[in-house]
Design an enzyme around this catalytic site. Structure first.
Site, PDB file in Angstrom:
ATOM      1  N   SER A 110      16.730  40.530  23.716  1.00 52.18           N
ATOM      2  CA  SER A 110      17.888  41.213  24.299  1.00 52.18           C
ATOM      3  C   SER A 110      18.015  42.657  23.831  1.00 52.18           C
ATOM      4  O   SER A 110      18.746  43.447  24.417  1.00 52.18           O
ATOM      5  CB  SER A 110      19.168  40.462  23.924  1.00 52.18           C
ATOM      6  OG  SER A 110      19.401  40.569  22.524  1.00 52.18           O
ATOM      7  N   GLY A 111      17.308  42.977  22.745  1.00 49.54           N
ATOM      8  CA  GLY A 111      17.503  44.279  22.112  1.00 49.54           C
ATOM      9  C   GLY A 111      18.465  44.196  20.948  1.00 49.54           C
ATOM     10  O   GLY A 111      18.693  45.178  20.247  1.00 49.54           O
ATOM     11  N   ASP A 146      19.306  39.668  16.333  1.00 45.67           N
ATOM     12  CA  ASP A 146      18.790  38.308  16.187  1.00 45.67           C
ATOM     13  C   ASP A 146      17.466  38.113  16.920  1.00 45.67           C
ATOM     14  O   ASP A 146      16.487  37.625  16.345  1.00 45.67           O
ATOM     15  CB  ASP A 146      19.811  37.281  16.690  1.00 45.67           C
ATOM     16  CG  ASP A 146      21.125  37.343  15.929  1.00 45.67           C
ATOM     17  OD1 ASP A 146      21.143  37.933  14.832  1.00 45.67           O
ATOM     18  OD2 ASP A 146      22.131  36.812  16.423  1.00 45.67           O
ATOM     19  N   SER A 147      17.424  38.467  18.206  1.00 46.55           N
ATOM     20  CA  SER A 147      16.205  38.232  18.988  1.00 46.55           C
ATOM     21  C   SER A 147      15.056  39.118  18.506  1.00 46.55           C
ATOM     22  O   SER A 147      13.892  38.709  18.546  1.00 46.55           O
ATOM     23  CB  SER A 147      16.459  38.457  20.481  1.00 46.55           C
ATOM     24  OG  SER A 147      16.840  39.792  20.752  1.00 46.55           O
ATOM     25  N   HIS A 174      41.036  30.020  -3.647  1.00 47.65           N
ATOM     26  CA  HIS A 174      39.785  30.131  -2.887  1.00 47.65           C
ATOM     27  C   HIS A 174      38.858  31.154  -3.548  1.00 47.65           C
ATOM     28  O   HIS A 174      38.967  32.353  -3.295  1.00 47.65           O
ATOM     29  CB  HIS A 174      40.076  30.546  -1.445  1.00 47.65           C
ATOM     30  CG  HIS A 174      40.687  29.461  -0.626  1.00 47.65           C
ATOM     31  ND1 HIS A 174      39.926  28.532   0.058  1.00 47.65           N
ATOM     32  CD2 HIS A 174      41.979  29.136  -0.398  1.00 47.65           C
ATOM     33  CE1 HIS A 174      40.731  27.692   0.685  1.00 47.65           C
ATOM     34  NE2 HIS A 174      41.981  28.027   0.419  1.00 47.65           N
ATOM     35  N   CYS A 189      40.957  24.004  -3.261  1.00 47.85           N
ATOM     36  CA  CYS A 189      42.205  23.868  -2.502  1.00 47.85           C
ATOM     37  C   CYS A 189      42.402  22.409  -2.062  1.00 47.85           C
ATOM     38  O   CYS A 189      42.669  21.553  -2.888  1.00 47.85           O
ATOM     39  CB  CYS A 189      42.224  24.845  -1.331  1.00 47.85           C
ATOM     40  SG  CYS A 189      43.880  25.125  -0.652  1.00 47.85           S
ATOM     41  N   GLU A 223      35.845  31.731  -2.879  1.00 52.83           N
ATOM     42  CA  GLU A 223      34.875  32.256  -1.910  1.00 52.83           C
ATOM     43  C   GLU A 223      35.355  33.500  -1.176  1.00 52.83           C
ATOM     44  O   GLU A 223      34.563  34.229  -0.572  1.00 52.83           O
ATOM     45  CB  GLU A 223      34.506  31.169  -0.888  1.00 52.83           C
ATOM     46  CG  GLU A 223      35.607  30.761   0.077  1.00 52.83           C
ATOM     47  CD  GLU A 223      36.539  29.672  -0.444  1.00 52.83           C
ATOM     48  OE1 GLU A 223      37.134  28.969   0.380  1.00 52.83           O
ATOM     49  OE2 GLU A 223      36.672  29.539  -1.678  1.00 52.83           O
TER      50      GLU A 223
END
Length: 508
Positions: A217-218, A221-222, A163, A78, A165
């Site tokens: 945190s539950g 990620d953590s 695009h 683009c 992607e």
């Protein structure tokens, strides 16, 4: 490796995600990245992203012209294609007929970049300018109804006006893969098994016998951070879970069971009374968030100090992800940073820990794949996002224990019914909001004046935009009946049909 130069497109991160999905490691840097830093990364190819500017504007974003001295293949998407055309002497103008949305791409000339791609396919357009004259040496490879030069090539320099992607571009992933594998000579070496092995070895070497503090945190990620660290350093990991009393029903028990299954020691702090006493009488959303953030730090500091006295803690682990890293640098230049990300901000000075961020190279979908590789249950990994301040931002107005209990029960019913109907994995996020509105109702022969609750369910790919989920009326009726019959204090259920924008996903 493929390196993406970001010109400010909303789709830039998708370029890296599409290539990584195909096993090709890809990084993103701002378009103004120095040529020295680019050389250090030693990319096998460059991709110039789209962007909101026009190449003929005075303030157009332009990278160092030295990128063409690197002697690596370049793909412009683009705006990136328009920049290439402009740089090499072609002509780009404002289009009379702008292209937004789906269009039919027709390949008019064979090229390695279109190897195995259908002659005609749907692609996603999002541009207000178009190329009307190619630079010398460039060839047109494809066209669309409004773009005569929809794909171009000159040796190892390619341009795409659409695009690839975006998922709406049917053959987009294949086109990006062709560029990386067939043009740049990349290999499919990226994957979570390889990443886990490499990262565990790196963490072992970096941390050695030191101790690492990790707030859990539950959330996904953590949990994945803690699991990865425990694989590397075993009992030198100090995982701390703060129960602020604003969690989902049975959340604490579920997190404890998960960590027990993973054989990771978990220090659980019951701080419900502390949080609720500080939130008493507070109804303003931002003040709620501020109080919860500050109180978390106080509780976390107290617990950290206990462990610090037993043996010096050297590192603090955070679940920073790659989008956080990207967004910390603005395409407008070093002086205009969008935001700086800190998962645990405002920590006291005595906590002079070294920061360790094992997931900073990964996108959210890759974190889930890594978690699966590390043995975290699929059911846990596919849970819907949950806000840091917890149910505090899903209770409109002042918070009380009775309101928390009411919301927990209603939310539990909604999620349970979604799972029973095989809908949970089909919506991106679903939850209940307890409104600070009472309404008149009738139960039996009695008049009631009780809380209304709102059901919220949305479809999204990343949460940046979202549309409300089309749930069957019969399903909503079943949920409503259960909530009004089983949850004391609720006599009315409504369904939120607001998309983002104009609304946000959460109410506060």
């Amino acid at each position: 490796m493929i390196l993406v130069l970001d010109f400010g497109s909303q789709y830039t991160q998708l370029i890296a995600r599409r290539l990584r999905e195909r096993g090709i490691y890809t990084e993103i840097v701002p378009f103004f990245e120095s040529i020295e830093n680019i050389q250090k990364k030693a990319p096998k190819g460059l991709i110039l992203s789209g962007g909101p500017a026009s190449v003929y504007a005075k303030d157009a974003y332009k990278p160092s012209g030295k990128i063409f001295d690197l002697n690596v293949p370049i793909l412009g998407i683009c705006y990136g294609m328009q920049y290439l055309v402009d740089f090499f002497g072609g002509v780009v103008v404002g289009a009379n007929e702008q292209e937004f949305g789906k269009a039919v791409l027709e390949i008019t000339q064979n090229s390695v970049i279109f190897e195995g791609v259908k002659i005609k396919s749907l692609v996603w357009m999002s541009h207000m300018d178009k190329v009307i004259e190619l630079p010398k040496g460039f060839t047109t490879l494809a066209k669309s109804p409004n773009s005569p030069h929809c794909a171009i090539e000159n040796g190892k320099i390619f341009g795409l006006q659409f695009h690839p992607e975006v998922v709406q571009s049917e053959e987009g992933g294949k086109i990006l893969e062709n560029f990386a594998l067939l043009v740049c000579g990349c290999e499919k070496t990226w994957g979570m098994q390889h990443f886990a092995q490499r990262e565990i070895a790196r963490l072992k070497e970096k941390i050695a016998n030191a101790k690492v503090l990790c707030a859990v945190s539950g959330g996904v990620d953590s949990t994945v951070v803690a699991t990865l660290l425990h694989r590397a350093i075993k009992d030198n990991l100090i995982a701390v879970f703060v129960d602020h009393g604003l969690l989902r029903k049975n959340e604490k028990e579920r997190v404890q069971a998960m960590f027990k299954d993973l054989k990771i020691p978990l220090n659980t702090i019951d701080a419900k009374e502390v949080f609720l006493s500080k939130l008493k009488g507070v109804s303003e959303p931002e003040l709620k968030r501020k109080i919860i953030g500050e109180t978390f730090i106080e509780v976390f500091e107290k617990e950290a100090k206990k462990h610090h006295l037993k043996g010096k803690i050297e590192f603090l682990a955070q679940g920073t992800l790659y989008p956080d890293v990207i967004e910390s640098v603005s395409v407008k230049g070093p002086s205009k940073v969008i935001k700086t990300h800190h998962n645990v901000g405002g920590l006291p000075e005595w906590m002079d820990f070294k920061l360790i961020e094992p997931l900073r190279e990964l996108f959210k979908d890759e974190v889930r794949l890594l978690g699966k590789e590390l043995g975290v249950s699929q059911d846990f990994l596919m849970r819907h996002p949950f806000p840091g301040p917890g149910l505090a931002v899903r209770i409109l107005g002042e918070i009380s224990e009775s309101k928390i209990k009411r919301l927990q029960e209603a939310d539990f019913i909604f999620i349970e019914e979604l799972k029973k109907a095989n809908l949970y994995d089909k919506v991106w996020q679903a939850f209940c909001v307890l409104l600070n509105v009472n309404s008149v109702g009738v139960m039996g022969d009695n008049r009631t004046y009780e809380n209304a609750i709102c059901l919220r369910a949305v479809n999204a790919s990343d949460g940046m935009t979202a549309s409300f989920s089309f749930l069957e009326h019969s399903f909503l009726e079943k949920v409503s009946n259960r909530i009004t019959n089983e949850v004391s204090g609720i006599n009315r259920v409504v369904y939120d049909i607001t998309s983002k924008p104009p609304g946000t996903i959460e109410w506060e």
